[in-house]
Design a protein around this motif. Sequence first.
Motif, PDB file in Angstrom:
ATOM      1  N   TYR A  67      58.530   7.206  62.455  1.00  0.00           N
ATOM      2  CA  TYR A  67      57.232   6.893  61.870  1.00  0.00           C
ATOM      3  C   TYR A  67      56.228   6.820  63.013  1.00  0.00           C
ATOM      4  O   TYR A  67      56.383   6.009  63.919  1.00  0.00           O
ATOM      5  CB  TYR A  67      57.273   5.550  61.140  1.00  0.00           C
ATOM      6  N   TYR A 112      52.453   8.345  59.708  1.00  0.00           N
ATOM      7  CA  TYR A 112      52.968   9.656  59.310  1.00  0.00           C
ATOM      8  C   TYR A 112      54.489   9.638  59.427  1.00  0.00           C
ATOM      9  O   TYR A 112      55.031   9.119  60.405  1.00  0.00           O
ATOM     10  CB  TYR A 112      52.383  10.753  60.203  1.00  0.00           C
ATOM     11  N   TYR A 113      55.148  10.226  58.447  1.00  0.00           N
ATOM     12  CA  TYR A 113      56.606  10.254  58.454  1.00  0.00           C
ATOM     13  C   TYR A 113      57.099  11.414  57.603  1.00  0.00           C
ATOM     14  O   TYR A 113      56.348  11.989  56.822  1.00  0.00           O
ATOM     15  CB  TYR A 113      57.186   8.930  57.943  1.00  0.00           C
ATOM     16  N   LYS A 114      58.377  11.734  57.785  1.00  0.00           N
ATOM     17  CA  LYS A 114      58.985  12.822  57.023  1.00  0.00           C
ATOM     18  C   LYS A 114      59.571  12.262  55.743  1.00  0.00           C
ATOM     19  O   LYS A 114      60.449  11.419  55.763  1.00  0.00           O
ATOM     20  CB  LYS A 114      60.075  13.492  57.858  1.00  0.00           C
ATOM     21  N   GLU A 162      58.645  16.656  51.890  1.00  0.00           N
ATOM     22  CA  GLU A 162      57.555  17.117  52.736  1.00  0.00           C
ATOM     23  C   GLU A 162      57.074  15.971  53.616  1.00  0.00           C
ATOM     24  O   GLU A 162      57.502  14.835  53.453  1.00  0.00           O
ATOM     25  CB  GLU A 162      56.394  17.673  51.896  1.00  0.00           C
ATOM     26  N   GLU A 163      56.170  16.305  54.541  1.00  0.00           N
ATOM     27  CA  GLU A 163      55.587  15.292  55.415  1.00  0.00           C
ATOM     28  C   GLU A 163      54.688  14.387  54.574  1.00  0.00           C
ATOM     29  O   GLU A 163      53.962  14.845  53.708  1.00  0.00           O
ATOM     30  CB  GLU A 163      54.773  15.947  56.525  1.00  0.00           C
ATOM     31  N   LYS A 164      54.730  13.101  54.865  1.00  0.00           N
ATOM     32  CA  LYS A 164      53.942  12.126  54.116  1.00  0.00           C
ATOM     33  C   LYS A 164      53.062  11.344  55.076  1.00  0.00           C
ATOM     34  O   LYS A 164      53.342  11.258  56.276  1.00  0.00           O
ATOM     35  CB  LYS A 164      54.860  11.132  53.395  1.00  0.00           C
ATOM     36  N   SER A 165      52.015  10.753  54.538  1.00  0.00           N
ATOM     37  CA  SER A 165      51.170   9.871  55.324  1.00  0.00           C
ATOM     38  C   SER A 165      50.722   8.708  54.431  1.00  0.00           C
ATOM     39  O   SER A 165      50.643   8.845  53.210  1.00  0.00           O
ATOM     40  CB  SER A 165      49.948  10.606  55.874  1.00  0.00           C
TER      41      SER A 165
END
Length: 102
Positions: free
Chosen positions: A74, A86-88, A92-95
């Motif tokens: 993170y 931001y994290y995976k 998908e990539e998330k924020s």
Amino acid sequence: MRNSDGFSWPETILALSITFIIATTLLPLLNNMQVQLEEKKRKYHASIVMLEAAKKYVTETSQDGSMDIEKVTYTYEIHEHQICVYYKGMREEKSNCVTFSD
């Protein structure tokens, strides 16, 4: 329909067919539930990282950094009264961003 040798061939096929139909409808449902649970857990961890980032910002004026929780990285950034993590995710990539005031 039971004879001395056990169940008849049609009864066995019917029982196996019903079992197969139930299993094929439940497995995707269980998989989807597992993915949703993991997404919620990662979002929770992102909020923990956000709290720790806010603490660091207040004490050390640190603007960015990263934390690893359960093999997920993170990263966070703080700028213009906003904390973003931001994290995976699972797909998908998330924020996750929150605004704050001084």
